[in-house]
Scaffold this motif. Structure first.
Motif, PDB file in Angstrom:
ATOM      1  N   UNK A 147       0.836  -1.199   0.000  1.00  0.00           N
ATOM      2  CA  UNK A 147       0.000   0.000   0.000  1.00  0.00           C
ATOM      3  C   UNK A 147       0.873   1.252   0.000  1.00  0.00           C
ATOM      4  N   UNK A 148       1.957   1.213   0.771  1.00  0.00           N
ATOM      5  CA  UNK A 148       2.884   2.337   0.790  1.00  0.00           C
ATOM      6  C   UNK A 148       3.540   2.566  -0.565  1.00  0.00           C
ATOM      7  N   UNK A 149       3.927   1.468  -1.231  1.00  0.00           N
ATOM      8  CA  UNK A 149       4.534   1.593  -2.556  1.00  0.00           C
ATOM      9  C   UNK A 149       3.539   2.172  -3.559  1.00  0.00           C
ATOM     10  N   UNK A 150       2.285   1.714  -3.488  1.00  0.00           N
ATOM     11  CA  UNK A 150       1.268   2.225  -4.409  1.00  0.00           C
ATOM     12  C   UNK A 150       1.044   3.722  -4.200  1.00  0.00           C
ATOM     13  N   UNK A 151       1.068   4.163  -2.957  1.00  0.00           N
ATOM     14  CA  UNK A 151       0.886   5.590  -2.668  1.00  0.00           C
ATOM     15  C   UNK A 151       2.044   6.393  -3.252  1.00  0.00           C
ATOM     16  N   UNK A 152       3.264   5.886  -3.080  1.00  0.00           N
ATOM     17  CA  UNK A 152       4.437   6.582  -3.630  1.00  0.00           C
ATOM     18  C   UNK A 152       4.332   6.682  -5.152  1.00  0.00           C
ATOM     19  N   UNK A 153       3.981   5.565  -5.803  1.00  0.00           N
ATOM     20  CA  UNK A 153       3.868   5.559  -7.266  1.00  0.00           C
ATOM     21  C   UNK A 153       2.784   6.526  -7.729  1.00  0.00           C
ATOM     22  N   UNK A 154       1.648   6.544  -7.042  1.00  0.00           N
ATOM     23  CA  UNK A 154       0.565   7.441  -7.425  1.00  0.00           C
ATOM     24  C   UNK A 154       0.985   8.901  -7.292  1.00  0.00           C
ATOM     25  N   UNK A 155       1.697   9.230  -6.226  1.00  0.00           N
ATOM     26  CA  UNK A 155       2.152  10.609  -6.026  1.00  0.00           C
ATOM     27  C   UNK A 155       3.162  11.003  -7.096  1.00  0.00           C
ATOM     28  N   UNK A 156       4.098  10.095  -7.396  1.00  0.00           N
ATOM     29  CA  UNK A 156       5.105  10.378  -8.416  1.00  0.00           C
ATOM     30  C   UNK A 156       4.451  10.528  -9.783  1.00  0.00           C
ATOM     31  N   UNK A 157       3.473   9.665 -10.101  1.00  0.00           N
ATOM     32  CA  UNK A 157       2.790   9.737 -11.392  1.00  0.00           C
ATOM     33  C   UNK A 157       2.019  11.047 -11.524  1.00  0.00           C
ATOM     34  N   UNK A 158       1.347  11.463 -10.440  1.00  0.00           N
ATOM     35  CA  UNK A 158       0.594  12.717 -10.479  1.00  0.00           C
ATOM     36  C   UNK A 158       1.534  13.905 -10.669  1.00  0.00           C
ATOM     37  N   UNK A 159       2.674  13.870  -9.963  1.00  0.00           N
ATOM     38  CA  UNK A 159       3.647  14.958 -10.107  1.00  0.00           C
ATOM     39  C   UNK A 159       4.219  14.979 -11.523  1.00  0.00           C
ATOM     40  N   UNK A 160       4.487  13.781 -12.083  1.00  0.00           N
ATOM     41  CA  UNK A 160       5.026  13.686 -13.436  1.00  0.00           C
ATOM     42  C   UNK A 160       4.043  14.263 -14.451  1.00  0.00           C
ATOM     43  N   UNK A 161       2.762  13.973 -14.283  1.00  0.00           N
ATOM     44  CA  UNK A 161       1.747  14.479 -15.199  1.00  0.00           C
ATOM     45  C   UNK A 161       1.657  16.008 -15.135  1.00  0.00           C
ATOM     46  N   UNK A 162       1.650  16.542 -13.914  1.00  0.00           N
ATOM     47  CA  UNK A 162       1.581  17.998 -13.757  1.00  0.00           C
ATOM     48  C   UNK A 162       2.836  18.661 -14.320  1.00  0.00           C
ATOM     49  N   UNK A 163       3.992  18.004 -14.114  1.00  0.00           N
ATOM     50  CA  UNK A 163       5.241  18.537 -14.649  1.00  0.00           C
ATOM     51  C   UNK A 163       5.203  18.563 -16.180  1.00  0.00           C
ATOM     52  N   UNK A 164       4.680  17.487 -16.779  1.00  0.00           N
ATOM     53  CA  UNK A 164       4.595  17.432 -18.232  1.00  0.00           C
ATOM     54  C   UNK A 164       3.692  18.514 -18.795  1.00  0.00           C
ATOM     55  N   UNK A 165       2.552  18.734 -18.163  1.00  0.00           N
ATOM     56  CA  UNK A 165       1.634  19.778 -18.639  1.00  0.00           C
ATOM     57  C   UNK A 165       2.250  21.159 -18.484  1.00  0.00           C
ATOM     58  N   UNK A 166       2.975  21.370 -17.358  1.00  0.00           N
ATOM     59  CA  UNK A 166       3.599  22.671 -17.136  1.00  0.00           C
ATOM     60  C   UNK A 166       4.699  22.928 -18.163  1.00  0.00           C
ATOM     61  N   UNK A 167       5.467  21.887 -18.476  1.00  0.00           N
ATOM     62  CA  UNK A 167       6.532  22.038 -19.466  1.00  0.00           C
ATOM     63  C   UNK A 167       5.965  22.331 -20.851  1.00  0.00           C
ATOM     64  N   UNK A 168       4.862  21.660 -21.188  1.00  0.00           N
ATOM     65  CA  UNK A 168       4.238  21.879 -22.484  1.00  0.00           C
ATOM     66  C   UNK A 168       3.691  23.295 -22.599  1.00  0.00           C
ATOM     67  N   UNK A 169       3.031  23.758 -21.523  1.00  0.00           N
ATOM     68  CA  UNK A 169       2.441  25.098 -21.537  1.00  0.00           C
ATOM     69  C   UNK A 169       3.502  26.185 -21.587  1.00  0.00           C
ATOM     70  N   UNK A 170       4.663  25.908 -20.973  1.00  0.00           N
ATOM     71  CA  UNK A 170       5.712  26.928 -20.903  1.00  0.00           C
ATOM     72  C   UNK A 170       6.627  26.929 -22.111  1.00  0.00           C
ATOM     73  N   UNK A 171       6.416  25.973 -23.032  1.00  0.00           N
ATOM     74  CA  UNK A 171       7.327  25.835 -24.173  1.00  0.00           C
ATOM     75  C   UNK A 171       6.667  26.334 -25.451  1.00  0.00           C
ATOM     76  N   UNK A 172       6.987  27.540 -25.891  1.00  0.00           N
ATOM     77  CA  UNK A 172       6.365  28.073 -27.107  1.00  0.00           C
ATOM     78  C   UNK A 172       6.734  27.291 -28.351  1.00  0.00           C
TER      79      UNK A 172
END
Length: 236
Positions: free
Chosen positions: A153-178
């Protein structure tokens, strides 16, 4: 296999004063970090290549508009553009490909009952109450709230948090890249679909963690976390 098993055992012995019965699990995390450090120069090169490929996207979009009805001519033009700009379209794959052998080595090491004709002593090591050679299905037999179940359960929580952060990071990079715009504010062909699929791709790591031995799952979780942090630093 025997050499690698001895390496893990020696690392576990060194870490035993700090981590006790979970020293072998800590050794796997340390081994993963060492692998990632070895491929870090390639990751930096891949980041530079990705930035260069992103800068080429408007030109590639123009080639698509020009040769869209002739796939062969389009492919040739794109390859010529990459060659002219000295950008390799495959450079970003190298860091991930070089880690595959390490993952499968861990997978086989903790899936084998014997190593070199002798009993596999590594299977007796645990992460808290979860055997490193066990899987999520084994943990469920003792109940979701058992010691092994809570480890997963702890591993799943870590993976979910990392995946959510990765998704937000990807969207932010896309939006900031003209350079990711083809013109008139429109995204390049296929980029919108990739953005929509990204969160699902990230959460596929959960499936991997659930079906492989815990030792291999630790490798996947550690490497995935490293990748996201590394991407946040290199692509900032």
């Amino acid at each position: 296999m025997s050499v690698f098993a001895n390496l893990v055992e020696h690392l576990a012995d060194l870490l035993q004063p700090l981590f006790g019965a979970s020293a072998a699990a800590a050794a796997i995390v340390l081994f993963t970090a060492l692998v990632r450090l070895l491929v870090h120069p390639l990751s930096r090169a891949a980041a530079r290549g990705q930035k260069a490929r992103t800068a080429l996207q408007p030109k590639i979009a123009e080639l698509r508009r020009k040769h869209g009805k002739n796939p062969e001519k389009l492919q040739k033009a794109v390859l010529e553009l990459h060659a002219e700009e000295k950008v390799s379209p495959l450079a970003g794959c190298l860091p991930g490909m070089l880690q595959i052998p390490a993952f499968f080595l861990l997978y086989h090491l903790f899936s084998s009952d014997t190593i070199g004709g002798e009993a596999n002593g590594l299977l007796g090591h645990q992460l808290f109450a979860a055997p490193l050679g066990g899987r999520w299905a084994d943990a469920l037999q003792g109940g979701v709230l058992s010691g092994a179940g809570l480890v997963y359960a702890g591993l799943f929580v870590v993976v979910a948090c990392v995946a959510a952060f990765s998704y937000r990071l990807g969207k932010r990079m896309t939006a900031a890249n003209p350079a990711a715009q083809a013109g008139d504010g429109e995204q390049l062909p296929g980029l919108g679909a990739v953005t929509k699929v990204m969160p699902f791709m990230s959460f596929f790591t959960l499936v991997t963690v659930a079906v492989v031995p815990l030792a291999a799952a630790l490798y996947v979780v550690t490497s995935t976390t490293w990748s996201v942090v590394e991407r946040a630093v290199l692509y900032r």
